[in-house]
Structures are given as C-alpha cells and as structure tokens.
Write an enzyme that holds these catalytic residues in place. Structure first.
Site, PDB file in Angstrom:
ATOM      1  N   SER A   6       0.853  -1.192   0.000  1.00 33.00           N
ATOM      2  CA  SER A   6       0.000   0.000   0.000  1.00 33.00           C
ATOM      3  C   SER A   6       0.886   1.238   0.000  1.00 33.00           C
ATOM      4  O   SER A   6       1.671   1.461   0.924  1.00 33.00           O
ATOM      5  CB  SER A   6      -0.891   0.013   1.249  1.00 33.00           C
ATOM      6  OG  SER A   6      -1.378   1.333   1.433  1.00 33.00           O
ATOM      7  N   HIS A  31      -1.308  -1.434  -4.224  1.00 32.73           N
ATOM      8  CA  HIS A  31      -2.548  -1.037  -3.555  1.00 32.73           C
ATOM      9  C   HIS A  31      -2.557   0.483  -3.357  1.00 32.73           C
ATOM     10  O   HIS A  31      -1.656   1.046  -2.730  1.00 32.73           O
ATOM     11  CB  HIS A  31      -2.643  -1.758  -2.206  1.00 32.73           C
ATOM     12  CG  HIS A  31      -3.928  -1.567  -1.484  1.00 32.73           C
ATOM     13  ND1 HIS A  31      -5.065  -2.302  -1.758  1.00 32.73           N
ATOM     14  CD2 HIS A  31      -4.279  -0.720  -0.473  1.00 32.73           C
ATOM     15  CE1 HIS A  31      -6.049  -1.932  -0.951  1.00 32.73           C
ATOM     16  NE2 HIS A  31      -5.607  -0.957  -0.150  1.00 32.73           N
ATOM     17  N   ASP A  33      -4.641   3.650  -1.927  1.00 29.29           N
ATOM     18  CA  ASP A  33      -5.711   4.028  -1.006  1.00 29.29           C
ATOM     19  C   ASP A  33      -6.231   5.425  -1.328  1.00 29.29           C
ATOM     20  O   ASP A  33      -5.498   6.408  -1.211  1.00 29.29           O
ATOM     21  CB  ASP A  33      -5.195   3.988   0.434  1.00 29.29           C
ATOM     22  CG  ASP A  33      -5.001   2.565   0.921  1.00 29.29           C
ATOM     23  OD1 ASP A  33      -5.974   1.797   0.860  1.00 29.29           O
ATOM     24  OD2 ASP A  33      -3.881   2.230   1.346  1.00 29.29           O
ATOM     25  N   MET A  35      -8.858   8.260  -0.272  1.00 27.40           N
ATOM     26  CA  MET A  35      -9.672   8.704   0.874  1.00 27.40           C
ATOM     27  C   MET A  35     -10.180  10.112   0.625  1.00 27.40           C
ATOM     28  O   MET A  35      -9.442  10.959   0.110  1.00 27.40           O
ATOM     29  CB  MET A  35      -8.834   8.687   2.147  1.00 27.40           C
ATOM     30  CG  MET A  35      -8.175   7.342   2.426  1.00 27.40           C
ATOM     31  SD  MET A  35      -7.321   7.365   4.000  1.00 27.40           S
ATOM     32  CE  MET A  35      -6.517   5.743   3.958  1.00 27.40           C
ATOM     33  N   HIS A  64      -8.355   1.153  -3.944  1.00 27.46           N
ATOM     34  CA  HIS A  64      -9.278   0.943  -2.815  1.00 27.46           C
ATOM     35  C   HIS A  64      -9.964   2.271  -2.529  1.00 27.46           C
ATOM     36  O   HIS A  64      -9.345   3.193  -1.987  1.00 27.46           O
ATOM     37  CB  HIS A  64      -8.439   0.453  -1.613  1.00 27.46           C
ATOM     38  CG  HIS A  64      -9.204   0.271  -0.342  1.00 27.46           C
ATOM     39  ND1 HIS A  64      -8.575   0.109   0.883  1.00 27.46           N
ATOM     40  CD2 HIS A  64     -10.540   0.221  -0.085  1.00 27.46           C
ATOM     41  CE1 HIS A  64      -9.490  -0.034   1.829  1.00 27.46           C
ATOM     42  NE2 HIS A  64     -10.682   0.042   1.274  1.00 27.46           N
ATOM     43  N   MET A  66     -12.122   4.566  -0.602  1.00 30.89           N
ATOM     44  CA  MET A  66     -12.757   4.860   0.688  1.00 30.89           C
ATOM     45  C   MET A  66     -13.412   6.228   0.544  1.00 30.89           C
ATOM     46  O   MET A  66     -12.982   7.227   1.140  1.00 30.89           O
ATOM     47  CB  MET A  66     -11.694   4.838   1.800  1.00 30.89           C
ATOM     48  CG  MET A  66     -11.219   3.421   2.117  1.00 30.89           C
ATOM     49  SD  MET A  66      -9.636   3.404   2.986  1.00 30.89           S
ATOM     50  CE  MET A  66      -8.522   3.514   1.582  1.00 30.89           C
ATOM     51  N   MET A 135     -11.369  -5.751   5.538  1.00 30.02           N
ATOM     52  CA  MET A 135     -10.563  -4.793   6.304  1.00 30.02           C
ATOM     53  C   MET A 135     -10.238  -5.382   7.675  1.00 30.02           C
ATOM     54  O   MET A 135     -11.131  -5.812   8.403  1.00 30.02           O
ATOM     55  CB  MET A 135     -11.313  -3.471   6.497  1.00 30.02           C
ATOM     56  CG  MET A 135     -11.503  -2.631   5.235  1.00 30.02           C
ATOM     57  SD  MET A 135      -9.973  -2.233   4.361  1.00 30.02           S
ATOM     58  CE  MET A 135      -9.054  -1.337   5.626  1.00 30.02           C
ATOM     59  N   PHE A 141      -6.338   5.169   8.078  1.00 33.80           N
ATOM     60  CA  PHE A 141      -4.939   5.429   8.416  1.00 33.80           C
ATOM     61  C   PHE A 141      -4.099   4.167   8.261  1.00 33.80           C
ATOM     62  O   PHE A 141      -4.597   3.066   8.481  1.00 33.80           O
ATOM     63  CB  PHE A 141      -4.818   5.936   9.860  1.00 33.80           C
ATOM     64  CG  PHE A 141      -5.626   7.174  10.105  1.00 33.80           C
ATOM     65  CD1 PHE A 141      -5.113   8.432   9.767  1.00 33.80           C
ATOM     66  CD2 PHE A 141      -6.909   7.084  10.609  1.00 33.80           C
ATOM     67  CE1 PHE A 141      -5.879   9.574   9.951  1.00 33.80           C
ATOM     68  CE2 PHE A 141      -7.681   8.228  10.797  1.00 33.80           C
ATOM     69  CZ  PHE A 141      -7.169   9.479  10.467  1.00 33.80           C
ATOM     70  N   ASP A 173      -6.546  -6.287   4.347  1.00 35.22           N
ATOM     71  CA  ASP A 173      -5.915  -4.965   4.363  1.00 35.22           C
ATOM     72  C   ASP A 173      -5.924  -4.372   5.767  1.00 35.22           C
ATOM     73  O   ASP A 173      -7.003  -4.134   6.333  1.00 35.22           O
ATOM     74  CB  ASP A 173      -6.696  -4.064   3.396  1.00 35.22           C
ATOM     75  CG  ASP A 173      -6.099  -2.672   3.242  1.00 35.22           C
ATOM     76  OD1 ASP A 173      -4.988  -2.425   3.738  1.00 35.22           O
ATOM     77  OD2 ASP A 173      -6.770  -1.824   2.597  1.00 35.22           O
ATOM     78  N   GLY A 174      -4.726  -4.108   6.300  1.00 34.27           N
ATOM     79  CA  GLY A 174      -4.613  -3.408   7.573  1.00 34.27           C
ATOM     80  C   GLY A 174      -3.826  -4.187   8.616  1.00 34.27           C
ATOM     81  O   GLY A 174      -4.238  -5.263   9.031  1.00 34.27           O
ATOM     82  N   GLY A 195       1.198  -1.909   4.099  1.00 33.80           N
ATOM     83  CA  GLY A 195       1.704  -0.548   3.924  1.00 33.80           C
ATOM     84  C   GLY A 195       2.962  -0.335   4.722  1.00 33.80           C
ATOM     85  O   GLY A 195       4.078  -0.385   4.201  1.00 33.80           O
TER      86      GLY A 195
HETATM   87  C1  DX5 Z   1      -6.226   1.723   5.654  1.00 31.71           C
HETATM   88  C2  DX5 Z   1      -5.796   1.421   4.250  1.00 31.71           C
HETATM   89  C3  DX5 Z   1      -4.709   0.430   4.178  1.00 31.71           C
HETATM   90  C4  DX5 Z   1      -3.426   0.901   4.818  1.00 31.71           C
HETATM   91  C5  DX5 Z   1      -2.697  -0.284   5.344  1.00 31.71           C
HETATM   92  O1  DX5 Z   1      -7.287   2.609   5.618  1.00 31.71           O
HETATM   93  O2  DX5 Z   1      -6.873   0.916   3.504  1.00 31.71           O
HETATM   94  O3  DX5 Z   1      -4.470   0.008   2.849  1.00 31.71           O
HETATM   95  O4  DX5 Z   1      -2.571   1.573   3.945  1.00 31.71           O
HETATM   96  O5  DX5 Z   1      -1.564   0.156   6.013  1.00 31.71           O
HETATM   97  P1  DX5 Z   1      -0.845  -0.758   7.088  1.00 31.71           P
HETATM   98  O6  DX5 Z   1      -0.347  -1.970   6.355  1.00 31.71           O
HETATM   99  O7  DX5 Z   1       0.238   0.117   7.597  1.00 31.71           O
HETATM  100  O8  DX5 Z   1      -1.863  -1.118   8.129  1.00 31.71           O
HETATM  101 ZN    ZN Z   2      -6.418  -0.052   1.551  1.00 32.37          ZN
END
Ligand code: DX5
Ligand code: ZN
Length: 216
Positions: A6, A31, A33, A35, A64, A66, A135, A141, A173-174, A195
């Site tokens: 990510s 990936h 993200d 937002m 992704h 959001m 998730m 974050f 993811d996460g 990420g």
């Molecule tokens: C969270 C994101 C993730 C995030 C994961 O809202 O959707 O993709 O980047 O990051 P890590 O791997 O650091 O939890």
């Molecule tokens: Zn994500």
C-alpha cells in the site's frame, strides 16, 4: 499469494522508485488508497496520481476507494488505468450497479467490508465479485494494529466461497506484517496488502521479500 504494497505508507515524492523497489522484492500488485475526508477522516489522492503511477510501473494497480459517491468517480479511476477497483459496502447504496459497471469496463471488481460489517451483507452480490477486501483495521490510516477477529471472518468467507463454488478471491488490508501473514494465507487470504510493513523501514525491496518468505 499476491503481495500488494500500500503506497499510503510510501514517500509520495519518490513513488515510482519506492514501487519499483517493492516490485524487485516480489510485490505483484500496487494497492492505492483513495480517501475523501468524508467516508474516512483522511484525504489522500485522486485519478491524476493513479494515471501517473500507471505510466510509471508495469504492475497492475488495485484502487481501494474509501469515498462517498463512488459512482461519480469510478469512470475517472478506470480511465486512469486502475486494473482492480474496490468500493465499500458501507458507502455505496447501489453496489450491483457499480460492480456491473467495473466488470463491463474489464476491471476486476471488489467490495470492501469494514471490520464490523457482517459477511452476510454480500450474500447477493458475491457471485458477481472478483474479490472481497476484508478490512482488518478501521479504514482511514496506515500503521494501525491488526484486529485478530479478522482471521475467523476470512475463514468463514473462504468456506462460503468454496461451498457456493464461486470465484471471488479474498484480499486483506490493515496491520498485515511478518507476524500474521502466514496465518492469513492459511485462513484463505490470497491478496495481502501491507503498507508500513513494506514502506515503513527504508528498504521496501527487502521488506517485500521477507513478507513473501514469511507467508510460505
Ligand atoms: C487503511 C488502508 C490500508 C493501509 C494499510 O485505511 O486501507 O491500505 O494503507 O496500512 P498498514 O499496512 O500500515 O496497516
Ligand atoms: Zn487499503
């Protein structure tokens, strides 16, 4: 398994180099993200960055979303070169329409579920999905702690997909790191997003390689 770094945790000013390093370490999907500051309390990037990244890497982009009003923005992300797109079940009232749109455009279609959203909300749409994004943190974050109950959720989803003879893949993811990646793969996750575990320590290539090794 597919490792999908990510870029949320990367240095955006050196995006192409960071993604190339992760690719050398074995990452096969990127990936991205997105937002909007409404669905989640954070703002990241939009279609222009996706278009630039698409030109800068041969790896497919997994976007992704959001965001609220995803229907309004889907065409722009598809035109920008997204190969996979997920929308959130909690943010999109007409899921079937958005999923059908993505598939008509030749994009792999996914639906993302927040940790508290039951799998049952996907009963009707599951046969039309290329993947489900489970998730394992509340979105918004990077660097959050993995929610352990996700493992059981993935096991149940995997069993349902098998019993119904469907093709949907499971992405998680996460909070994915070397300590839990193996258990996630054993539970049925095929696409592992990471990420901070990839970009958080200055050596994305080595980090990607170690994650893939730990998943075996
Ligand atoms: C969270 C994101 C993730 C995030 C994961 O809202 O959707 O993709 O980047 O990051 P890590 O791997 O650091 O939890
Ligand atoms: Zn994500």
């Amino acid at each position: 398994m597919i490792l999908a770094p990510s870029i949320l945790a990367s240095d955006y000013a050196r995006l192409a180099d960071q993604v190339a390093a992760a690719a050398r370490g074995g990452a096969a999907l990127v990936h991205v993200d997105v937002m909007d500051g409404h669905f989640v309390p954070n703002i990241t990037l939009g279609p222009p960055v996706v278009a630039s990244l698409h030109k800068a890497t041969p790896l497919p982009l997994d976007v992704h979303l959001m965001i609220e009003n995803a229907d309004r923005y889907l065409p722009a992300f598809v035109d920008a070169g997204a190969a996979w797109v997920s929308v959130h079940q909690e943010a999109v009232p007409h899921l079937q329409r958005q999923v059908a749109f993505l598939r008509e455009r030749g994009v792999r279609a996914g639906v993302a579920l927040n940790p508290a959203t039951p799998l049952g909300t996907l009963d009707e749409i599951l046969p039309e999905l290329d993947y489900v994004l489970v998730m394992s943190v509340n979105p918004g974050f990077g660097g959050q702690k993995f929610i352990p109950a996700t493992l059981e959720k993935i096991r149940r989803l995997h069993a349902t997909i098998r019993e119904r003879g469907l093709k949907a893949q499971i992405e998680v993811d996460g909070g994915v790191d070397e300590s839990n990646i193996r258990a996630l793969v054993e539970a049925g996750a095929e696409v592992l997003v990471a990420g901070s575990a990839v970009f958080g320590h200055g050596d994305p290539e080595g980090a990607a390689r170690r994650l893939i090794e730990a998943a075996r």
